[in-house]
Design a protein around this motif. Structure first.
Motif, short mmCIF file in Angstrom:
data_model
loop_
_atom_site.label_atom_id
_atom_site.label_comp_id
_atom_site.label_asym_id
_atom_site.label_seq_id
_atom_site.Cartn_x
_atom_site.Cartn_y
_atom_site.Cartn_z
N UNK A 72 25.86 0.41 4.66
CA UNK A 72 25.37 -0.51 5.68
C UNK A 72 23.91 -0.22 6.04
N UNK A 73 23.48 1.05 6.18
CA UNK A 73 22.07 1.31 6.48
C UNK A 73 21.12 0.75 5.42
N UNK A 74 21.51 0.82 4.14
CA UNK A 74 20.67 0.27 3.08
C UNK A 74 20.60 -1.25 3.20
N UNK A 75 21.76 -1.88 3.39
CA UNK A 75 21.81 -3.34 3.53
C UNK A 75 20.99 -3.80 4.73
N UNK A 108 0.84 -1.20 0.00
CA UNK A 108 0.00 0.00 0.00
C UNK A 108 0.88 1.26 0.00
N UNK A 109 0.24 2.40 0.18
CA UNK A 109 0.95 3.69 0.18
C UNK A 109 2.18 3.64 1.10
N UNK A 110 3.31 4.12 0.58
CA UNK A 110 4.58 4.22 1.31
C UNK A 110 5.30 2.88 1.48
N UNK A 111 4.71 1.78 0.98
CA UNK A 111 5.40 0.50 1.07
C UNK A 111 6.52 0.42 0.02
N UNK A 112 7.45 -0.49 0.25
CA UNK A 112 8.58 -0.74 -0.65
C UNK A 112 8.49 -2.17 -1.15
N UNK A 113 8.70 -2.36 -2.45
CA UNK A 113 8.67 -3.70 -3.03
C UNK A 113 10.08 -4.11 -3.45
N UNK A 114 10.61 -5.13 -2.77
CA UNK A 114 11.96 -5.62 -3.05
C UNK A 114 12.00 -6.58 -4.23
N UNK A 115 10.97 -7.41 -4.37
CA UNK A 115 11.04 -8.51 -5.32
C UNK A 115 11.06 -8.05 -6.78
N UNK A 155 17.26 -3.52 3.92
CA UNK A 155 16.83 -4.60 3.03
C UNK A 155 16.66 -5.90 3.82
N UNK A 156 17.58 -6.18 4.73
CA UNK A 156 17.47 -7.39 5.55
C UNK A 156 16.22 -7.36 6.43
N UNK A 157 15.93 -6.21 7.00
CA UNK A 157 14.74 -6.07 7.84
C UNK A 157 13.46 -6.27 7.02
N UNK A 158 13.47 -5.68 5.82
CA UNK A 158 12.29 -5.79 4.96
C UNK A 158 12.11 -7.23 4.48
N UNK A 159 13.20 -7.89 4.14
CA UNK A 159 13.13 -9.29 3.73
C UNK A 159 12.59 -10.16 4.87
N UNK A 160 13.02 -9.89 6.08
CA UNK A 160 12.54 -10.63 7.24
C UNK A 160 11.04 -10.43 7.44
N UNK A 161 10.58 -9.19 7.24
CA UNK A 161 9.16 -8.89 7.39
C UNK A 161 8.34 -9.62 6.33
N UNK A 162 8.82 -9.62 5.08
CA UNK A 162 8.09 -10.31 4.01
C UNK A 162 8.10 -11.82 4.23
#
Length: 218
Positions: free
Chosen positions: A118-121, A72-79, A124-131
């Motif tokens: 490092x903040x970006x990495x 939804x709004x403000x979300x980020x899509x990694x895949x 990404x790890x946090x977002x991957x864990x959430x997904x």
């Protein structure tokens, strides 16, 4: 463009990295029903949802769909940038469920930022864990919950998302979300109707007893 509003790691980037992001990000619009990303061969880049709604789903070998999660709004899509993350081995398809406005960070720049920052990495790890947690929750639902419970929960969720008890959605579409056959959805909805929980009409399902649906969804 205020990328800091959408990207938590943005303030931690160097001025040069911030400028590179600002110069490279591309606006994109997707009409409802449009496939935005189609598997690992389609490496679009990191998607930032400014406004709208995306559905991330996968296909079985028989071609049956199941929704993994929504954005939804403000979300980020990694895949949509999975080509820069070689550890991701499964295919997903991303579809716009509503007219959606996005920003796209090109894959090459995204990969560079992950390697340099490092903040970006970490993000990404946090977002991957959430997904991953989202997908595991879905698997638990499929494995351990009865279909009537899952369908009741889906209808209630749709009602909240749309802001109305009258849902303009087909049985085929529901089947795609829940990873089952249309006939299974139709039979269960007819049962719900016989119990007074919904009213069915062509292309529309109206929730008539929310309390009973909530009890079933528990």
């Amino acid at each position: 463009m205020d990328l800091a509003e959408y990207l938590p790691f943005y303030p931690k980037l160097s001025p040069q990295q911030q400028q590179a992001l600002t110069d490279s990000v591309e606006p994109m619009q997707a009409k409802a029903g449009t496939v935005v990303h189609n598997g690992h061969l389609d490496c679009l880049g990191l998607l930032i949802i400014r406004a709208g709604q995306l559905r991330v789903y996968t296909l079985s070998s028989e071609g049956r769909e199941v929704t993994l999660y929504r954005l939804f709004d403000h979300d980020i899509c990694l895949f949509s940038a999975s080509c820069v993350m070689p550890d991701i081995q499964f295919e997903v398809i991303i579809e716009a469920e509503k007219d959606t406005k996005l920003w796209v960070i090109p894959s090459c720049l995204f990969k560079q930022l992950m390697e340099q920052s490092a903040p970006v990495a970490n993000y990404v790890n946090q977002l991957m864990s959430s997904r991953f947690s989202d997908v595991m929750w879905l698997m638990e639902q499929i494995m351990w919950k009865s279909f009537d419970t899952r369908l009741a929960g889906f209808l209630l969720e749709e009602s909240v998302l749309e802001g109305t008890p009258s849902l303009k959605i087909t049985h085929e579409r529901i089947a795609g979300h829940l990873g089952t056959a249309r006939e299974v959805v139709t039979r269960m909805l007819r049962y719900f109707q016989s119990e007074g929980m919904v009213r069915l009409s062509r292309g529309e399902i109206t929730i008539t007893d929310e309390k009973a649906l909530r009890k079933l969804a528990e």
